[in-house]
Design a protein around this motif. Sequence first.
Motif, PDB file in Angstrom:
ATOM      1  N   SER A 285      -1.520 -14.781  -3.068  1.00  0.00           N
ATOM      2  CA  SER A 285      -0.234 -14.936  -3.736  1.00  0.00           C
ATOM      3  C   SER A 285       0.607 -13.692  -3.471  1.00  0.00           C
ATOM      4  CB  SER A 285      -0.437 -15.109  -5.241  1.00  0.00           C
ATOM      5  OG  SER A 285      -0.910 -13.898  -5.820  1.00  0.00           O
ATOM      6  N   TYR A 286       1.889 -13.775  -3.808  1.00  0.00           N
ATOM      7  CA  TYR A 286       2.793 -12.650  -3.585  1.00  0.00           C
ATOM      8  C   TYR A 286       2.308 -11.403  -4.330  1.00  0.00           C
ATOM      9  CZ  TYR A 286       7.104  -9.927  -3.384  1.00  0.00           C
ATOM     10  OH  TYR A 286       8.024  -8.927  -3.176  1.00  0.00           O
ATOM     11  N   GLY A 287       1.945 -11.561  -5.584  1.00  0.00           N
ATOM     12  CA  GLY A 287       1.480 -10.425  -6.372  1.00  0.00           C
ATOM     13  C   GLY A 287       0.198  -9.828  -5.820  1.00  0.00           C
ATOM     14  N   GLU A 288      -0.698 -10.681  -5.326  1.00  0.00           N
ATOM     15  CA  GLU A 288      -1.949 -10.192  -4.746  1.00  0.00           C
ATOM     16  C   GLU A 288      -1.694  -9.440  -3.441  1.00  0.00           C
ATOM     17  OE1 GLU A 288      -5.176 -13.522  -6.326  1.00  0.00           O
ATOM     18  OE2 GLU A 288      -3.952 -13.945  -4.550  1.00  0.00           O
ATOM     19  N   GLN A 289      -0.710  -9.891  -2.665  1.00  0.00           N
ATOM     20  CA  GLN A 289      -0.375  -9.168  -1.434  1.00  0.00           C
ATOM     21  C   GLN A 289       0.131  -7.764  -1.751  1.00  0.00           C
ATOM     22  OE1 GLN A 289       2.168 -11.346   1.237  1.00  0.00           O
ATOM     23  NE2 GLN A 289       0.862 -13.155   1.252  1.00  0.00           N
ATOM     24  N   ARG A 290       0.889  -7.632  -2.819  1.00  0.00           N
ATOM     25  CA  ARG A 290       1.347  -6.293  -3.236  1.00  0.00           C
ATOM     26  C   ARG A 290       0.158  -5.405  -3.605  1.00  0.00           C
ATOM     27  NH1 ARG A 290       6.031  -4.497  -3.269  1.00  0.00           N
ATOM     28  NH2 ARG A 290       7.887  -5.791  -3.154  1.00  0.00           N
ATOM     29  N   LYS A 291      -0.816  -5.972  -4.274  1.00  0.00           N
ATOM     30  CA  LYS A 291      -1.987  -5.187  -4.669  1.00  0.00           C
ATOM     31  C   LYS A 291      -2.844  -4.830  -3.455  1.00  0.00           C
ATOM     32  CE  LYS A 291      -3.607  -7.723  -8.145  1.00  0.00           C
ATOM     33  NZ  LYS A 291      -4.409  -7.985  -9.366  1.00  0.00           N
ATOM     34  N   LEU A 292      -2.896  -5.723  -2.476  1.00  0.00           N
ATOM     35  CA  LEU A 292      -3.622  -5.413  -1.243  1.00  0.00           C
ATOM     36  C   LEU A 292      -2.968  -4.231  -0.534  1.00  0.00           C
ATOM     37  CD1 LEU A 292      -5.664  -5.905   1.009  1.00  0.00           C
ATOM     38  CD2 LEU A 292      -4.142  -7.701   1.894  1.00  0.00           C
ATOM     39  N   GLU A 293      -1.648  -4.207  -0.492  1.00  0.00           N
ATOM     40  CA  GLU A 293      -0.952  -3.086   0.141  1.00  0.00           C
ATOM     41  C   GLU A 293      -1.260  -1.782  -0.581  1.00  0.00           C
ATOM     42  OE1 GLU A 293       3.324  -2.482   2.263  1.00  0.00           O
ATOM     43  OE2 GLU A 293       3.386  -3.016   0.148  1.00  0.00           O
ATOM     44  N   LEU A 294      -1.398  -1.846  -1.897  1.00  0.00           N
ATOM     45  CA  LEU A 294      -1.761  -0.672  -2.681  1.00  0.00           C
ATOM     46  C   LEU A 294      -3.157  -0.185  -2.305  1.00  0.00           C
ATOM     47  CD1 LEU A 294      -1.326   1.324  -4.999  1.00  0.00           C
ATOM     48  CD2 LEU A 294      -1.995  -0.486  -6.601  1.00  0.00           C
ATOM     49  N   ALA A 295      -4.115  -1.122  -2.182  1.00  0.00           N
ATOM     50  CA  ALA A 295      -5.480  -0.745  -1.807  1.00  0.00           C
ATOM     51  C   ALA A 295      -5.515  -0.127  -0.409  1.00  0.00           C
ATOM     52  CB  ALA A 295      -6.392  -1.976  -1.859  1.00  0.00           C
ATOM     53  N   ARG A 296      -4.710  -0.660   0.516  1.00  0.00           N
ATOM     54  CA  ARG A 296      -4.688  -0.113   1.869  1.00  0.00           C
ATOM     55  C   ARG A 296      -4.105   1.295   1.880  1.00  0.00           C
ATOM     56  NH1 ARG A 296      -1.267  -3.312   6.165  1.00  0.00           N
ATOM     57  NH2 ARG A 296       0.380  -2.302   4.957  1.00  0.00           N
ATOM     58  N   ALA A 297      -3.076   1.536   1.062  1.00  0.00           N
ATOM     59  CA  ALA A 297      -2.525   2.885   0.966  1.00  0.00           C
ATOM     60  C   ALA A 297      -3.570   3.857   0.417  1.00  0.00           C
ATOM     61  CB  ALA A 297      -1.286   2.873   0.077  1.00  0.00           C
ATOM     62  N   LEU A 298      -4.353   3.417  -0.554  1.00  0.00           N
ATOM     63  CA  LEU A 298      -5.403   4.266  -1.120  1.00  0.00           C
ATOM     64  C   LEU A 298      -6.497   4.572  -0.097  1.00  0.00           C
ATOM     65  CD1 LEU A 298      -5.732   2.579  -4.625  1.00  0.00           C
ATOM     66  CD2 LEU A 298      -4.949   4.914  -4.192  1.00  0.00           C
ATOM     67  N   ALA A 299      -6.642   3.710   0.896  1.00  0.00           N
ATOM     68  CA  ALA A 299      -7.676   3.906   1.916  1.00  0.00           C
ATOM     69  C   ALA A 299      -7.423   5.145   2.753  1.00  0.00           C
ATOM     70  CB  ALA A 299      -7.767   2.676   2.811  1.00  0.00           C
ATOM     71  N   THR A 300      -6.203   5.639   2.773  1.00  0.00           N
ATOM     72  CA  THR A 300      -5.906   6.868   3.526  1.00  0.00           C
ATOM     73  C   THR A 300      -6.347   8.117   2.759  1.00  0.00           C
ATOM     74  OG1 THR A 300      -3.664   7.180   2.630  1.00  0.00           O
ATOM     75  CG2 THR A 300      -3.906   5.711   4.542  1.00  0.00           C
ATOM     76  N   GLU A 301      -6.896   7.923   1.553  1.00  0.00           N
ATOM     77  CA  GLU A 301      -7.332   9.021   0.685  1.00  0.00           C
ATOM     78  C   GLU A 301      -6.193   9.998   0.399  1.00  0.00           C
ATOM     79  OE1 GLU A 301     -10.144   8.868  -0.771  1.00  0.00           O
ATOM     80  OE2 GLU A 301     -11.115   7.326   0.446  1.00  0.00           O
ATOM     81  N   PRO A 302      -5.083   9.498  -0.145  1.00  0.00           N
ATOM     82  CA  PRO A 302      -3.927  10.367  -0.364  1.00  0.00           C
ATOM     83  C   PRO A 302      -4.092  11.262  -1.584  1.00  0.00           C
ATOM     84  CG  PRO A 302      -3.482   8.193  -1.256  1.00  0.00           C
ATOM     85  CD  PRO A 302      -4.839   8.112  -0.604  1.00  0.00           C
ATOM     86  N   LYS A 303      -3.385  12.373  -1.563  1.00  0.00           N
ATOM     87  CA  LYS A 303      -3.255  13.190  -2.772  1.00  0.00           C
ATOM     88  C   LYS A 303      -2.097  12.675  -3.620  1.00  0.00           C
ATOM     89  CE  LYS A 303      -4.862  17.456  -0.507  1.00  0.00           C
ATOM     90  NZ  LYS A 303      -4.619  17.390   0.919  1.00  0.00           N
ATOM     91  N   LEU A 304      -1.082  12.124  -2.948  1.00  0.00           N
ATOM     92  CA  LEU A 304       0.098  11.590  -3.629  1.00  0.00           C
ATOM     93  C   LEU A 304       0.385  10.202  -3.086  1.00  0.00           C
ATOM     94  CD1 LEU A 304       2.557  12.054  -5.548  1.00  0.00           C
ATOM     95  CD2 LEU A 304       3.799  12.896  -3.540  1.00  0.00           C
ATOM     96  N   LEU A 305       0.522   9.247  -3.999  1.00  0.00           N
ATOM     97  CA  LEU A 305       0.792   7.861  -3.634  1.00  0.00           C
ATOM     98  C   LEU A 305       2.225   7.516  -4.016  1.00  0.00           C
ATOM     99  CD1 LEU A 305      -0.430   5.182  -2.595  1.00  0.00           C
ATOM    100  CD2 LEU A 305      -1.136   4.712  -4.949  1.00  0.00           C
ATOM    101  N   LEU A 306       3.027   7.087  -3.023  1.00  0.00           N
ATOM    102  CA  LEU A 306       4.418   6.702  -3.250  1.00  0.00           C
ATOM    103  C   LEU A 306       4.510   5.182  -3.318  1.00  0.00           C
ATOM    104  CD1 LEU A 306       6.249   9.018  -0.663  1.00  0.00           C
ATOM    105  CD2 LEU A 306       5.547   9.555  -2.991  1.00  0.00           C
ATOM    106  N   LEU A 307       5.035   4.679  -4.403  1.00  0.00           N
ATOM    107  CA  LEU A 307       5.169   3.234  -4.591  1.00  0.00           C
ATOM    108  C   LEU A 307       6.647   2.870  -4.614  1.00  0.00           C
ATOM    109  CD1 LEU A 307       2.519   2.696  -7.443  1.00  0.00           C
ATOM    110  CD2 LEU A 307       2.165   2.681  -4.957  1.00  0.00           C
TER     111      LEU A 307
END
Length: 253
Positions: free
Chosen positions: A151-173
Amino acid sequence: MLELASVSKHFGGLQVLQDVSFSVKQGSIFGLIGPNGAGKTTIVNLITGLINPSAGEIRFNGQNLHAVAAHNITQLGIARTFQNIRIFKEMSLLENVVVGMHRHLGYSPLSMLFKLNSFKHAEASAKQRALELLSWVRLDHKAQMLADNLSYGEQRKLELARALATEPKLLLLDEPVAGMNPAEKIELMEEIKNIRDRGFSIFMIEHDMRFVMELCDQIAVLNFGKIIAQGSPQEVRHNPQVIEAYLGKEEEV
């Protein structure tokens, strides 16, 4: 952790940002809000190196980002999501998240080509970490599903998980709840809080006032390219300039 000092940006004769200053503390959730066209996405593009400021400085952990190429920003520990979803729809959720880990995998092209043990161990570790990140956004049970089937909302959450995969110190949403229904917004709010509690710092831009007020520790308000208010949600909520920017100035009778 992140500091903007007197940042301005113009495109030709169009002044988009003027003398913008604010700072984001480590371990916090910081929100930048403002009406459409206020310049919020321009600030994210400046932080991530897609464009350069016309004046002022942007510093991350003390380093001036002006001289850092956009493709090196992630290596410093900054990751972002986009207002318009950018996932690989013909790949599984697990594969989407593993893609975000490419700079951490640590195997050589040779080991990948011949499928040596170093490659196998790195791939197994990456998949395990990807499943963990998917569980943070409650998508681990769909790990093998194609991203296009979410779903659209789940795709947004997937993008969040992929951003976290880079092991960031700061996450920009960038407008993380755009297009979500109320139930999805509440769920994502809890997941963002949990991500912060796991040691990540979060900077978000959003136009949903209620979402930001309930989630953020500190808020800055941007209007016509200028910061008109900063402070706690309670301070910002009752600021006359903020009320005017969102609701319009009441006419005198």
